[in-house]
Design an enzyme around this catalytic site. Structure first.
Site, PDB file in Angstrom:
ATOM      1  N   HIS A 251       0.837  -1.206   0.000  1.00  0.00           N
ATOM      2  CA  HIS A 251       0.000   0.000   0.000  1.00  0.00           C
ATOM      3  C   HIS A 251       0.874   1.260   0.000  1.00  0.00           C
ATOM      4  CE1 HIS A 251      -3.410   2.560   1.426  1.00  0.00           C
ATOM      5  NE2 HIS A 251      -2.421   3.192   2.055  1.00  0.00           N
ATOM      6  N   GLU A 252       1.896   1.282   0.868  1.00  0.00           N
ATOM      7  CA  GLU A 252       2.772   2.460   0.932  1.00  0.00           C
ATOM      8  C   GLU A 252       3.546   2.639  -0.383  1.00  0.00           C
ATOM      9  OE1 GLU A 252       2.555   4.659   3.217  1.00  0.00           O
ATOM     10  OE2 GLU A 252       1.228   3.467   4.475  1.00  0.00           O
TER      11      GLU A 252
ATOM     12  N   HIS B   2       1.568   4.595  -2.672  1.00  0.00           N
ATOM     13  CA  HIS B   2       1.679   6.047  -2.469  1.00  0.00           C
ATOM     14  C   HIS B   2       2.932   6.594  -3.146  1.00  0.00           C
ATOM     15  CE1 HIS B   2      -1.760   6.560   0.056  1.00  0.00           C
ATOM     16  NE2 HIS B   2      -1.295   5.835   1.070  1.00  0.00           N
TER      17      HIS B   2
ATOM     18  N   GLU C 261      -6.122   6.773  -1.188  1.00  0.00           N
ATOM     19  CA  GLU C 261      -6.031   5.525  -0.421  1.00  0.00           C
ATOM     20  C   GLU C 261      -6.520   4.335  -1.246  1.00  0.00           C
ATOM     21  OE1 GLU C 261      -4.315   5.239   2.083  1.00  0.00           O
ATOM     22  OE2 GLU C 261      -4.121   7.346   2.586  1.00  0.00           O
TER      23      GLU C 261
END
Ligand SMILES: [Zn+2]
Length: 368
Positions: free
Chosen positions: A232-233, A236, A286
């Site tokens: 997930h990071e 980003h 997100e």
């Protein structure tokens, strides 16, 4: 001539390789960790890479006939760098990357100037989304390097947060992060570290800097939850959300700072770091990061149900829980969305072996 450790990128894949280098009469010799001579760069072929954000010196070599690769070597050892400078001309690179960077800087300066005018009309968030794609990767890396000490200080207070360095844990993390990095195709090198803090948290700065707090690893029920958060990071990083947030919060100071290339210690960097910690990314950001994380797990190891399960197991009442969990009421909806994305798609290998997971959980037994 004694050698030193360095970091090598072969210019074909973005994988970071630890190497040993030493100076020989015929050139700079590069060895693999097991002591095999990988290549020798003649001194006359060595060029300095402009605008390197890290400690020490970054170099490349003029292309070999028939090769399009632009290899890169980062040397942190200042004394070794000085010895090398005495033998190699170290003129600035005139390679493709440098030309691209110069072109991007010009485009970026135009965009920044246009933004100052546009600011009055459409507002900063909209601008951040539009100019972030134009920021050269090297510039984004410099910003991340300037924010790194800020972040450690803002979480750590009097004693800035340390990096966990227990070797087996570091190796397990590097294996996972390396697989994800190769699958992600990022514009910047990925730099993942575990920070010694009990908070259940993880975040991504601009420029490929990703931090996982030890509290999150200790609280996780298995490697899939940690791997899911990491994926997930990395999402980003891929979509440059940290950069957009920095442009928004740093405002005019940041825009001007990037044009003039002076980040370190500036007020804009302090503000940008604080904003990254305190405010959450948008819901769309997100969702994008979730989808990217699911893809990475399916391609490079791990079970996306781990990322989904994270919302229920870690989200509820954990100390200092991730802002992106606590600030979004729609956790159940997000969990469903992740399961939906992963449904019917083939699973890849486990994120980590049981031995690697044990090692990762002990990564903070040593810090520096
Ligand atoms: Zn997030």
């Amino acid at each position: 001539m004694p050698g030193t450790a360095a970091v090598y990128y072969d210019g074909l894949v973005s994988r970071r390789q630890a190497v040993e280098i030493s100076l020989h009469p015929e050139g700079l010799a590069i060895f693999t960790p097991d002591g095999r001579l990988a290549t020798t760069w003649p001194y006359a072929a060595i060029r300095r890479i402009e605008g390197f954000a890290g400690e020490g010196l970054a170099i490349t070599r003029t292309p070999e006939p028939g090769s399009a690769a632009e290899p890169r070597l980062e040397i942190a050892d200042q004394r070794f760098a000085a010895d090398l400078a005495a033998r190699a001309p170290l003129t600035l690179t005139q390679g493709m990357a440098a030309r691209r960077e110069r072109r991007n800087v010009v485009l970026w300066a135009i965009a920044a100037a246009a933004s100052l005018v546009g600011l009055a009309y459409i507002g900063l968030p909209a601008i951040a989304g539009r100019v972030a794609p134009l920021v050269p990767a090297g510039m984004e890396e410099r910003l991340g390097a300037a924010m790194d000490p800020q972040i450690r200080q803002q979480f750590g207070g009097a004693t800035p947060l340390k990096t966990c360095t227990n070797p087996e844990g570091v190796a397990a993390l590097a294996d996972l992060a390396g697989r994800y990095e190769r699958a992600a195709g990022l514009h910047v090198p990925l730099r993942v570290v575990v920070l010694d803090h009990r908070m259940v948290n993880a975040f991504a700065l601009p420029g490929g800097y990703v931090y996982v707090m030890n509290g999150l690893i200790q609280r996780a029920r298995g490697p899939d939850e940690v791997a899911g958060v990491l994926g997930h990071e990395i999402g980003h990083v891929r979509y440059r959300h940290g950069l957009q947030s920095a442009i928004q919060s740093g405002g005019l100071g940041f825009l001007l700072g990037t044009v003039f290339g002076d980040f370190a210690g500036g007020t804009a960097v302090v503000l940008a770091s604080r904003a990254l910690i305190q405010s959450a990314f948008s819901r769309d950001a997100e969702r994008q990061a979730d989808a990217f994380g699911v893809d990475l797990m399916l391609k490079a190891g791990g079970n996306p149900e781990g990322l989904a399960g994270f919302f229920t197991s870690l989200g509820a009442g954990a100390p200092g829980a991730l802002s992106w969990i606590t600030s979004h009421p729609a956790n159940a909806e997000r969990e469903r969305a992740i399961l939906e994305m992963a449904r019917g798609r083939a699973r890849s290998a486990p994120a980590l072996t049981p031995e690697q997971w044990t090692a990762l959980r002990a990564i903070c037994q040593k810090t520096e």
